[in-house]
Design an enzyme around this catalytic site. Structure first.
Site: not given
Length: 237
Positions: A2, A47, A54, A56, A70, A108, A156
Site C-alpha cells: 500500500f 487485499s 492488510c 483479505t 486473525a 503489517h 511525516t
C-alpha cells in the site's frame, strides 16, 4: 503493498466474533459499508487495508465487503475495539499504475500507540503518541522527518523523544477531513507500522556486525585495527 494514501472512509456495519458463515470461517469477521467507491474492481481474495491493516476480502457486494481478522491481528491492532457505526480508513492494494504519493506500506501493523495529546496549530493539528514499554524497540525505527503509518495514513514524523518513548506528527486540514484520527480522543489507540526500509537496514547491519564479530573476518578486522593503533603509538615514541 500500500501507499498510506487513504482512499475513502468506510463504516463498520457488522462485527461477528464467531462468524459461522462460509465467508466468516468460524472466526472474527468485520463487514465494512459505504465502500462502493473502491469495490468496482474488487475480487474475492483481494487485499484492502482497514485502518492500515492488510485484510483479505471474503465476501462483497456493490457497497460493502467482509474480511476475516486473525487472533494475532486482533492482538496487534485496534480492530478488536471497533464498534458498529465506527468510521475506518480504507485503501486498496496498490497496482502497477498507482501514483506513489505516500511511502511503502505493508499493512503489517507492529502494534498500537496511544494518543498522548493533540494541539491546534493554525489549521493543522499536532498529535503526540506514546509507545508502550514492551514495544520500546520500535523507537529505533522512528526518526524525525521519517515516514510512519498511523491507522493506514502515511505521515511525516516531527519530533522524537526516545527517553519518554513519544513521537509527534502534524496533520494538515485536507487530511483531517479524510481520515479517522481527528475523530479520536486522548488515550485512544492508533495502529502503527514503522518504516519497513528502516527495519531492513537495521537487520542487515546487525547481521553484518554479528558476522564480523563471530567469525574470522571479525577477528582479522579487530587485529588490523589494533596493529594500526600500536603502530601509531610506536611512531610517536
Amino acid at each position: 503493498m500500500f501507499t498510506g494514501i487513504v482512499e475513502i472512509l468506510g463504516r463498520i456495519t457488522d462485527i461477528a466474533p464467531l462468524d459461522s458463515s462460509e465467508s466468516g470461517g468460524q472466526g472474527f469477521s468485520i463487514t465494512v459499508g459505504d465502500a462502493s467507491e473502491i469495490l468496482g474492481d474488487c475480487h474475492l481474495g483481494d487485499s484492502i487495508a482497514v485502518n492500515g491493516t492488510c485484510l483479505t476480502v471474503t465476501e462483497f457486494d456493490a457497497s460493502s465487503f467482509k474480511v476475516g481478522v486473525a487472533p494475532e491481528t486482533l492482538r496487534k491492532t485496534n480492530l478488536g475495539s471497533l464498534q458498529v457505526g465506527d468510521a475506518v480508513n480504507l485503501e486498496r492494494a496498490m497496482n502497477a499504475h498507482t501514483r506513489f504519493g505516500g511511502h511503502m506500506v505493508q499493512g503489517h501493523v507492529d502494534t498500537t500507540v496511544s494518543i498522548l495529546s493533540r494541539t491546534e496549530d493554525g489549521n493543522a493539528i499536532t498529535f503526540v503518541f506514546k509507545v508502550a514499554e514492551e514495544y520500546k524497540e520500535l523507537m529505533n525505527y522512528i526518526v524525525p522527518k521519517g515516514f510512519i503509518c498511523l491507522d493506514g495514513t502515511s505521515l511525516t514524523v516531527i519530533d522524537v523523544d526516545d527517553v519518554e518513548r513519544t513521537f509527534s506528527i502534524m496533520m494538515i486540514a485536507y487530511t483531517q477531513t479524510r481520515v479517522v484520527m481527528p475523530r479520536k480522543a486522548i488515550g485512544d489507540q492508533v495502529n502503527v507500522e514503522v518504516d519497513m526500509m528502516g527495519k531492513y537496514a537495521s537487520k542487515g547491519v546487525e547481521a553484518m556486525i554479528k558476522r564480523f564479530l563471530d567469525g574470522e573476518e571479525g577477528e582479522t578486522m579487530v587485529a588490523k585495527a589494533l596493529d594500526r593503533v600500536l603502530a601509531k603509538r610506536g611512531s610517536s615514541n
